[in-house]
Design an enzyme around this catalytic site. Structure first.
Site, PDB file in Angstrom:
ATOM      1  N   HIS A 111       2.003   2.493  -8.515  1.00 53.07           N
ATOM      2  CA  HIS A 111       3.149   2.698  -7.630  1.00 53.07           C
ATOM      3  C   HIS A 111       4.459   2.495  -8.362  1.00 53.07           C
ATOM      4  O   HIS A 111       4.498   1.985  -9.476  1.00 53.07           O
ATOM      5  CB  HIS A 111       3.066   1.786  -6.400  1.00 53.07           C
ATOM      6  CG  HIS A 111       3.087   0.326  -6.679  1.00 53.07           C
ATOM      7  ND1 HIS A 111       4.249  -0.380  -6.907  1.00 53.07           N
ATOM      8  CD2 HIS A 111       2.084  -0.593  -6.753  1.00 53.07           C
ATOM      9  CE1 HIS A 111       3.968  -1.658  -7.099  1.00 53.07           C
ATOM     10  NE2 HIS A 111       2.647  -1.813  -7.020  1.00 53.07           N
ATOM     11  N   CYS A 127      -1.802  -4.483  -9.177  1.00 55.09           N
ATOM     12  CA  CYS A 127      -1.453  -3.063  -9.213  1.00 55.09           C
ATOM     13  C   CYS A 127      -0.849  -2.673 -10.557  1.00 55.09           C
ATOM     14  O   CYS A 127      -0.576  -3.517 -11.395  1.00 55.09           O
ATOM     15  CB  CYS A 127      -0.457  -2.737  -8.098  1.00 55.09           C
ATOM     16  SG  CYS A 127      -1.235  -2.723  -6.470  1.00 55.09           S
TER      17      CYS A 127
END
Length: 163
Positions: A111, A127
């Site tokens: 992301h 992440c």
């Protein structure tokens, strides 16, 4: 009647490639936690290499081969109830979720971010963060079903691809 039924099953079966399916392994994404770099591979060749941020500790960002299962523009940040598009949203403008550790693509992902100084560092809860311009470019190239491989290796991307 049997042949017609078989043809119908094959044509409408969910395992039959329908629509925008792509060749297995193409494109492909490799994230190397050692260098905090992401390689976008297409037609067996490295097309782009991006700088990323990964987990604060080695075990936080899972390693292995995974499948992209979710894509979202302006993702909602559930942990702190921050709507998509909000400047304080740490997920940025794009979410590319994958099925690590038996999850559904909403726990681990590639992301954007609202803190560019974090890129290249070991700072995430698991992440893979990218610069906004980079994740937007990558997002446009990837489809649901694309494979990604997360590794921790001293090898170059070229050597990894040869394997």
């Amino acid at each position: 009647m049997g042949k017609l039924k078989l043809a119908f099953i094959l044509l409408f079966s969910p395992i039959w490639p329908i629509g925008d399916a792509h060749a297995l392994g193409d494109p492909y994404v490799i994230i190397n936690k050692t260098s905090n770099r992401l390689a976008y591979v297409e037609d067996g060749m490295i097309k782009e290499i991006y700088k990323v941020a990964t987990g604060k500790s080695k075990e936080l960002t899972p390693e292995g081969e995974f499948t992209i299962t979710v894509k979202a523009v302006d993702p909602y940040y559930r942990k702190k109830d921050i709507p998509g598009g909000d400047k304080t949203n740490p997920l940025g403008t794009r979410w590319i979720g994958f099925d690590a550790n038996g999850t559904d693509g909403r726990t681990f992902g590639i992301h954007g971010n609202n803190n560019p100084s974090a890129i290249g560092r070991y700072v995430t809860a698991g992440c893979i963060r990218m610069y906004e311009k980079d994740v937007q470019k990558l997002y446009s190239k990837l489809k649901i079903g694309t494979k990604i491989k997360v590794i921790h290796s001293a090898k170059s991307f070229e050597d990894i691809i040869k394997q």
